[in-house]
Scaffold this motif. Structure first.
Motif, PDB file in Angstrom:
ATOM      1  N   VAL A 191      82.764  62.280  68.680  1.00 23.75           N
ATOM      2  CA  VAL A 191      82.013  62.429  67.686  1.00 23.75           C
ATOM      3  C   VAL A 191      80.458  62.235  67.908  1.00 23.75           C
ATOM      4  O   VAL A 191      80.149  61.637  69.086  1.00 23.75           O
ATOM      5  CB  VAL A 191      82.453  60.986  66.850  1.00 23.75           C
ATOM      6  CG1 VAL A 191      81.472  60.857  65.547  1.00 23.75           C
ATOM      7  CG2 VAL A 191      83.990  60.888  66.444  1.00 23.75           C
ATOM      8  N   GLY A 192      79.808  63.085  67.454  1.00 23.28           N
ATOM      9  CA  GLY A 192      78.443  63.207  67.558  1.00 23.28           C
ATOM     10  C   GLY A 192      77.758  63.195  66.257  1.00 23.28           C
ATOM     11  O   GLY A 192      78.120  63.531  65.086  1.00 23.28           O
ATOM     12  N   GLU A 193      76.427  63.019  66.252  1.00 26.69           N
ATOM     13  CA  GLU A 193      75.379  63.234  65.300  1.00 26.69           C
ATOM     14  C   GLU A 193      74.062  64.115  65.499  1.00 26.69           C
ATOM     15  O   GLU A 193      73.930  64.031  67.013  1.00 26.69           O
ATOM     16  CB  GLU A 193      74.881  61.837  64.760  1.00 26.69           C
ATOM     17  CG  GLU A 193      73.910  60.988  65.401  1.00 26.69           C
ATOM     18  CD  GLU A 193      73.365  59.982  64.811  1.00 26.69           C
ATOM     19  OE1 GLU A 193      73.612  59.601  63.730  1.00 26.69           O
ATOM     20  OE2 GLU A 193      72.798  58.879  65.421  1.00 26.69           O
ATOM     21  N   VAL A 194      73.419  64.831  64.851  1.00 24.73           N
ATOM     22  CA  VAL A 194      72.370  65.645  65.051  1.00 24.73           C
ATOM     23  C   VAL A 194      71.451  65.499  64.214  1.00 24.73           C
ATOM     24  O   VAL A 194      71.643  65.429  62.717  1.00 24.73           O
ATOM     25  CB  VAL A 194      72.994  67.194  64.957  1.00 24.73           C
ATOM     26  CG1 VAL A 194      72.003  68.034  65.365  1.00 24.73           C
ATOM     27  CG2 VAL A 194      74.071  67.317  66.028  1.00 24.73           C
ATOM     28  N   GLY A 195      70.248  65.375  64.375  1.00 24.54           N
ATOM     29  CA  GLY A 195      68.968  65.433  63.221  1.00 24.54           C
ATOM     30  C   GLY A 195      68.460  66.733  63.754  1.00 24.54           C
ATOM     31  O   GLY A 195      68.190  67.317  65.023  1.00 24.54           O
ATOM     32  N   ASN A 201      85.772  68.456  62.198  1.00 27.99           N
ATOM     33  CA  ASN A 201      85.049  67.811  61.033  1.00 27.99           C
ATOM     34  C   ASN A 201      83.586  68.151  61.169  1.00 27.99           C
ATOM     35  O   ASN A 201      83.099  67.775  62.259  1.00 27.99           O
ATOM     36  CB  ASN A 201      85.596  66.421  60.655  1.00 27.99           C
ATOM     37  CG  ASN A 201      85.122  65.984  59.193  1.00 27.99           C
ATOM     38  OD1 ASN A 201      85.231  66.798  58.389  1.00 27.99           O
ATOM     39  ND2 ASN A 201      84.360  65.060  59.394  1.00 27.99           N
ATOM     40  N   LEU A 202      82.899  68.281  59.926  1.00 27.27           N
ATOM     41  CA  LEU A 202      81.480  68.546  60.130  1.00 27.27           C
ATOM     42  C   LEU A 202      80.931  68.179  58.743  1.00 27.27           C
ATOM     43  O   LEU A 202      81.378  68.688  58.049  1.00 27.27           O
ATOM     44  CB  LEU A 202      81.215  70.068  60.533  1.00 27.27           C
ATOM     45  CG  LEU A 202      79.620  69.998  60.762  1.00 27.27           C
ATOM     46  CD1 LEU A 202      79.215  71.097  61.758  1.00 27.27           C
ATOM     47  CD2 LEU A 202      78.850  70.440  59.511  1.00 27.27           C
ATOM     48  N   SER A 203      80.133  67.229  58.723  1.00 29.19           N
ATOM     49  CA  SER A 203      79.354  66.932  57.282  1.00 29.19           C
ATOM     50  C   SER A 203      78.000  66.944  57.502  1.00 29.19           C
ATOM     51  O   SER A 203      77.512  66.355  58.716  1.00 29.19           O
ATOM     52  CB  SER A 203      79.841  65.447  57.170  1.00 29.19           C
ATOM     53  OG  SER A 203      79.151  64.819  55.991  1.00 29.19           O
ATOM     54  N   ILE A 204      77.342  67.319  56.678  1.00 23.83           N
ATOM     55  CA  ILE A 204      75.743  67.688  56.933  1.00 23.83           C
ATOM     56  C   ILE A 204      75.164  67.299  55.806  1.00 23.83           C
ATOM     57  O   ILE A 204      75.534  67.504  54.342  1.00 23.83           O
ATOM     58  CB  ILE A 204      75.330  69.220  57.311  1.00 23.83           C
ATOM     59  CG1 ILE A 204      73.785  69.285  57.715  1.00 23.83           C
ATOM     60  CG2 ILE A 204      75.673  70.207  56.086  1.00 23.83           C
ATOM     61  CD1 ILE A 204      73.601  70.385  58.529  1.00 23.83           C
ATOM     62  N   CYS A 217      73.622  65.599  60.403  1.00 20.87           N
ATOM     63  CA  CYS A 217      74.977  66.093  60.517  1.00 20.87           C
ATOM     64  C   CYS A 217      75.535  65.052  61.530  1.00 20.87           C
ATOM     65  O   CYS A 217      75.238  64.503  62.489  1.00 20.87           O
ATOM     66  CB  CYS A 217      74.956  67.489  61.257  1.00 20.87           C
ATOM     67  SG  CYS A 217      76.610  68.151  61.507  1.00 20.87           S
ATOM     68  N   VAL A 218      76.927  65.045  60.998  1.00 19.13           N
ATOM     69  CA  VAL A 218      77.988  64.245  61.738  1.00 19.13           C
ATOM     70  C   VAL A 218      79.073  65.162  61.823  1.00 19.13           C
ATOM     71  O   VAL A 218      79.684  65.676  60.924  1.00 19.13           O
ATOM     72  CB  VAL A 218      78.423  62.945  61.322  1.00 19.13           C
ATOM     73  CG1 VAL A 218      79.321  62.199  62.253  1.00 19.13           C
ATOM     74  CG2 VAL A 218      77.186  62.007  60.944  1.00 19.13           C
ATOM     75  N   ALA A 219      79.777  65.201  63.231  1.00 16.75           N
ATOM     76  CA  ALA A 219      80.902  66.202  63.661  1.00 16.75           C
ATOM     77  C   ALA A 219      81.835  65.414  64.582  1.00 16.75           C
ATOM     78  O   ALA A 219      81.398  64.584  65.164  1.00 16.75           O
ATOM     79  CB  ALA A 219      80.360  67.541  64.004  1.00 16.75           C
TER      80      ALA A 219
END
Length: 148
Positions: A119-123, A90-93, A136-138
């Motif tokens: 589960v991770g998040e990205v800036g 899953n990936l949501s941005i 983003c959260v994936a």
């Protein structure tokens, strides 16, 4: 940051693995570079050139999504080692503002690391800025690994 900072793979080891497994994105002359890795974190840089731009002269959404996905993958590999078959489930941005052409940095952080899922998040940000261009959260699926 590297293994001395809580990662099981160094930047050099990650770059070598990714160059072998993903030669379209990593290696000499390729656009992605591992900047740092540490305990549950990683930073990956995309040197966005004309092939990564959309009309209007901004870095495209697909290029930023790929960068975010790669950054979480790198943070994950930094903790579990070279597991090529860990995959995004899953990936949501959220795109927050238009990034200028040039380098884009993805700062990834693992929020949860389990046996089967991470589960991770990205800036995502431009150079020299803390202002996010996307968030983003994936979720990643981790395949069974042989017992140590």
């Amino acid at each position: 940051m590297d293994a001395a900072r809580g990662a099981v793979m160094s930047v050099k080891e990650l770059e070598a693995f990714l160059t072998l497994e993903f030669p379209q994105a990593f290696g000499p002359g390729k656009p992605h570079h591992v900047e740092s890795v540490g305990r549950n974190v990683a930073t990956v840089r995309l040197d966005a050139d004309e092939s990564h731009l959309r009309p209007g002269g901004t870095v495209s959404g697909p290029a930023m999504m790929a960068l975010a996905d790669v950054a979480i993958y790198v943070a994950l590999l930094g903790q579990i080692g070279p597991v090529g078959l860990a995959v995004t489930t899953n990936l949501s941005i959220n795109f927050l503002r238009k990034p200028s052409p040039g380098p884009v940095f993805a700062d990834a952080k693992l929020i949860k690391l389990g046996k089967r899922l991470a589960v991770g998040e990205v800036g995502l940000r431009g150079p020299g800025s803390d202002e996010l261009v996307a968030h983003c959260v994936a979720t990643y699926s981790i395949p069974d690994r042989p017992a140590a």
